[in-house]
Scaffold this active site. Structure first.
Site, PDB file in Angstrom:
ATOM      1  N   GLU A 165      45.027  62.750 -54.036  1.00 40.18           N
ATOM      2  CA  GLU A 165      46.374  61.527 -54.296  1.00 40.18           C
ATOM      3  C   GLU A 165      45.838  60.559 -54.814  1.00 40.18           C
ATOM      4  O   GLU A 165      45.331  59.365 -54.399  1.00 40.18           O
ATOM      5  CB  GLU A 165      47.638  62.155 -53.156  1.00 40.18           C
ATOM      6  N   ASP A 177      47.284  57.361 -54.429  1.00 37.44           N
ATOM      7  CA  ASP A 177      47.382  56.021 -53.194  1.00 37.44           C
ATOM      8  C   ASP A 177      45.724  56.369 -52.714  1.00 37.44           C
ATOM      9  O   ASP A 177      45.337  54.947 -51.997  1.00 37.44           O
ATOM     10  CB  ASP A 177      48.084  56.435 -51.991  1.00 37.44           C
ATOM     11  N   HIS A 212      40.138  62.743 -50.807  1.00 38.69           N
ATOM     12  CA  HIS A 212      41.875  63.304 -51.326  1.00 38.69           C
ATOM     13  C   HIS A 212      42.096  62.512 -52.695  1.00 38.69           C
ATOM     14  O   HIS A 212      41.754  61.993 -53.394  1.00 38.69           O
ATOM     15  CB  HIS A 212      42.499  63.199 -50.705  1.00 38.69           C
ATOM     16  N   TYR A 221      55.434  60.251 -39.933  1.00 37.75           N
ATOM     17  CA  TYR A 221      54.832  60.334 -41.545  1.00 37.75           C
ATOM     18  C   TYR A 221      54.342  62.055 -41.536  1.00 37.75           C
ATOM     19  O   TYR A 221      54.792  62.590 -42.448  1.00 37.75           O
ATOM     20  CB  TYR A 221      53.161  59.757 -40.909  1.00 37.75           C
ATOM     21  N   HIS A 237      58.089  58.586 -53.006  1.00 47.04           N
ATOM     22  CA  HIS A 237      58.130  60.044 -53.029  1.00 47.04           C
ATOM     23  C   HIS A 237      59.613  60.532 -51.899  1.00 47.04           C
ATOM     24  O   HIS A 237      59.892  61.469 -51.267  1.00 47.04           O
ATOM     25  CB  HIS A 237      57.072  60.566 -53.256  1.00 47.04           C
ATOM     26  N   ASP A 243      44.439  61.415 -44.972  1.00 47.73           N
ATOM     27  CA  ASP A 243      46.250  61.712 -44.550  1.00 47.73           C
ATOM     28  C   ASP A 243      46.526  61.552 -43.170  1.00 47.73           C
ATOM     29  O   ASP A 243      47.896  61.109 -42.560  1.00 47.73           O
ATOM     30  CB  ASP A 243      47.140  62.332 -45.393  1.00 47.73           C
ATOM     31  N   HIS A 272      47.609  67.461 -46.997  1.00 49.09           N
ATOM     32  CA  HIS A 272      48.949  67.464 -47.005  1.00 49.09           C
ATOM     33  C   HIS A 272      48.208  68.770 -49.482  1.00 49.09           C
ATOM     34  O   HIS A 272      49.589  68.925 -49.560  1.00 49.09           O
ATOM     35  CB  HIS A 272      50.162  67.311 -47.311  1.00 49.09           C
ATOM     36  N   HIS A 287      45.905  55.749 -44.041  1.00 51.76           N
ATOM     37  CA  HIS A 287      46.716  55.118 -43.859  1.00 51.76           C
ATOM     38  C   HIS A 287      47.383  54.197 -42.133  1.00 51.76           C
ATOM     39  O   HIS A 287      47.185  55.764 -42.115  1.00 51.76           O
ATOM     40  CB  HIS A 287      48.369  55.673 -44.245  1.00 51.76           C
TER      41      HIS A 287
HETATM   42 FE1  FEO Z   1      48.655  62.473 -49.554  1.00 55.77          FE
HETATM   43 FE2  FEO Z   1      48.162  59.468 -48.689  1.00 55.77          FE
HETATM   44  O1  FEO Z   1      48.109  60.762 -50.176  1.00 55.77           O
END
Ligand code: FEO
Length: 395
Positions: free
Chosen positions: A81, A83, A79, A192, A25, A164, A145, A226
């Site tokens: 999202e 990923d 979450h 990050y 992104h 995250d 987030h 992550h």
């Molecule tokens: Fe908010 Fe790692 O996705």
């Protein structure tokens, strides 16, 4: 065959390594990305988060190295999202009886929007789920987030599955903090935060406070979604968040960021840096032709003084500077109490630097000095004036 990595008795890392990812992104991920998922073998076999759909085979292979994926009883989606949740439909297909837990109401709503109705169980802060000898506790962390973020705490293993929060974009063959270079992973954790979480500083601070409220002996590990798992440096990453990232403290440091066509704006930028150094304030010069905006934001995070320069091009600022300002405005909390300065050179109208000034004002910067603009090539007197201006700015 890819294997799971045991991180505690009956707890495994089953995620994926995206070694060659270099962009997320608009954020440069020079060290790659990991999509962490965790498997707990208890009376109810529990999977915490999944992986980006393009890595579903890697996820399934790692799970299969421990247990048949059809045996999964519980999937916790911390979450939505993609990923992290992208392989949810596959897990549902392989283990149709698995109950899926996510935050209520936003997680349920967002999961439904992404994957249809797979029968989600909404949970809120304070809710728990017994999976055998372990009872998992959920804490919603909205806007860290996305609105649907939550974390899952496993008191039996003293593990926080933080999604995250506390993550880093960092791919490595070693899963733990103490197996990697600490400076590198702390740098990646800061980058990050600066590029993903920074706009939601207040919510992130509340999440850190919730982690602290667990008590000093409650955490053996923080397992983010992550990067590396924190086990030897749990206190270091918590303190980095508390004292640096979410503190909102801006330090006596300066960032001078610019682009230039014929080096005139660059001359002013260098004079400003000289001015800061003469005032005893560390300063960093960043040319937007050479520095990616996501790396600029890493430096920006705790700088009190931010000087942004552009010459005029076709009655506008340079597109590189416009790109940085757009990115920075989205990431920088409005109540930052930062001091800004717009500067630049021009041929026939100072529209480039003036427009930078308007953008800084709109972003909530204090602007004690008016925009510093020099016609054509700044002379020695103007460069001296730029240095003098800094003395007033920091006064
Ligand atoms: Fe908010 Fe790692 O996705």
């Amino acid at each position: 065959m890819l294997s799971a990595v045991q991180i505690k008795s009956d707890v495994y890392w089953v995620g994926a390594l995206d070694w060659n990812a270099r962009e997320f992104h608009g954020y440069t991920t020079e060290a790659g990305i990991t999509y962490n998922a965790y498997l707990i073998l208890d009376e109810k076999v529990t999977l915490i988060d999944t992986a980006k759909v393009t890595f579903k085979d890697e996820l399934i292979e790692r799970i299969s190295s421990v247990i048949d994926p059809s045996k999964i009883d519980v999937l916790i989606a911390n979450h939505v999202e993609m990923d992290h949740s992208g392989s949810t439909p596959l897990i549902h297909e392989l283990a149709p009886g698995a109950q899926i837990y996510c935050s209520a109401p936003q997680g349920v709503k967002n999961m439904t929007a992404h994957y249809g109705d797979l029968g989600y169980n909404g949970v809120k802060t304070g809710d728990t789920l017994c999976i055998g000898k372990r009872t998992l506790a959920f804490v919603q962390t909205p806007m860290v987030h996305w609105p649907d973020n939550m974390v899952t705490y496993d008191a039996y293993d003293k593990i926080l599955f933080s999604n995250d929060a506390f993550g880093q974009h960092f791919a490595s063959s070693a899963r733990f903090d103490d197996e990697n270079d600490l400076c590198e992973i702390m740098h990646q954790a800061r980058k990050y935060y600066a590029n993903i979480v920074q706009p939601y500083r207040t919510q992130a601070a509340a999440a850190v406070k919730a982690v602290r409220s667990l008590g000093p002996d409650a955490l053996d590990m923080i397992c983010p979604a992550h990067g590396v798992i924190w086990r030897s440096h749990v206190e270091d990453i918590l303190r980095a968040y508390e004292e640096d990232f979410v503190s909102g403290v801006v330090r006596e440091r300066a960032l001078v960021v610019y682009d230039s066509m014929w080096h005139s704006t660059e001359k002013i930028a260098r004079a400003l840096v000289d001015g800061f150094l003469a005032a005893g304030i560390p300063a960093q010069l960043m040319d937007l032709k050479e520095n990616h905006i996501s790396n600029v934001m890493d430096v920006f995070l705790d700088c009190k003084y931010v000087c942004v320069g552009s010459p005029t091009l076709n009655s506008q600022m340079l597109p590189t500077v416009a790109s940085f300002l757009t990115y920075m405005k989205g990431l920088s909390p409005k109540n930052d109490n930062r001091v800004g300065l717009a500067f630049g050179s021009y041929g026939w109208a100072p529209l480039g630097p003036n427009n930078v000034g308007k953008e800084l004002e709109a972003a909530g910067f204090q602007l004690p000095e008016k925009t510093f603009a020099a016609n054509w090539i700044p002379g020695d007197d103007q460069l001296t004036a730029a240095r003098d201006l800094v003395a007033r700015l920091v006064g």
